[in-house]
Design a protein around this motif. Sequence first.
Motif: not given
Length: 419
Positions: A252-266
């Motif tokens: 029942g709890n909530l987990l929120t996530v956001g962007y942290a980074g990405k690879t340099n692949q297109p």
Amino acid sequence: MIGSHSFGKNKYDQLGKTKRSPKQRSWRSTLYRGGDILFATWVGLICAVPPCYMQAHFQSPAEAAELKLAQAIVPMSPRAVNPLTLDITDDLLESDRQNLLQAIDHSIQYIRTPSAAKRYPVAGISQDLMERSLVRFRRLVQVSRTAKDLQQAVNREFDLYQSVGRDGKGSVQFTGYYEAVYKASRTRTEEFKYPLYRLPADFAQWRSPHPTRAMLEGSKRLAGLEIAWLSDRFQAFLVHVQGSARFELPDGNLLTVGYAGKTNQPYRSVGAELVRDGKMRLEDVTLQTMLEYFQKNPQDLVMYLNRNPSFVFFRETNGRPATGSIGTPVITERSIATDKKIFPSGGIALIRTEIPFENPATGKLELRQVQRFVLDQDTGGAIRGAGRVDIFMGTGDRAKQRAGLIKGDGELYYLVLKK
């Protein structure tokens, strides 16, 4: 625009879907069934670069070539029709004045930072002038009794700068974005077995080019970095596209996530790949049609997902609201995303476009012309040039449905105090 999109888009026109200019389109009301509303163009599944690619550097499409700052927005021509003199006024003011004030406060908070100082002046607009504009606009929002009163006061005290648009004549393509809500688990189970990952501690030292999606998912390199597990592989992929999400956990709890980074692949779009392979026509590509395709052809899912070599990493955001590129929360239907290389970050804008609303009598969504004050607080990987605006539509399924219908042309203006 969120976390990183920021949720951007769209090379849509490059696959042959021609947009009509405001003169060619009427402000019509088109009805849709709520259950049929999908958002393929928004999530980058057709031809779009998605929101979570905001922080990487991309080569802009040909029609959105780099503009000098002074060319992107220009003082409104005395011969042009001033939208502040029209009968249509801000449709949300009576119901969400506090949301508008909150969005203004976020921009004021930003405009006073060293980060803002580095982005100004823009088109001759100084940081100090934009701060004074925001402060005065906030006061007018507070004291104006009606939307008409506010519009008249703004017309007296502010100058309008108009985006030259993608055609040099002010035609701007609008789209919508939102924050998703999914079910997930913090641990792997029989139901939840498709992971999202934290950014590796040594990511800055990874050798270039980075491993592809297929390489990463086929190895144990990311073992131990799982931040959440989802029940559907395609759904996990959509979170990569969206750049942030809210998860309902089994307890029942909530987990929120956001962007942290990405690879340099297109980034490569799943929808575009299906079109290229002749699996479906461009005009038929929606989220629903792709889900149906992969349900009928499950053997193709991994192949098509792996054609997008790019890979996104996430961080927990501890319940924080979706955040735009200026570092403040984005506000539903009051925050927009634009190209921050050419438009004033945190600035006050006036938009004219079509946005879907639910018809209470039928339950259907219909497009309605709006003229609304918004704050420029986000960006996106394919939000490039003077002819693109993305409107944040909120969180959850209804926001997703409404965001998917915003695909029309309109106009974009910026408000600056008269000198």
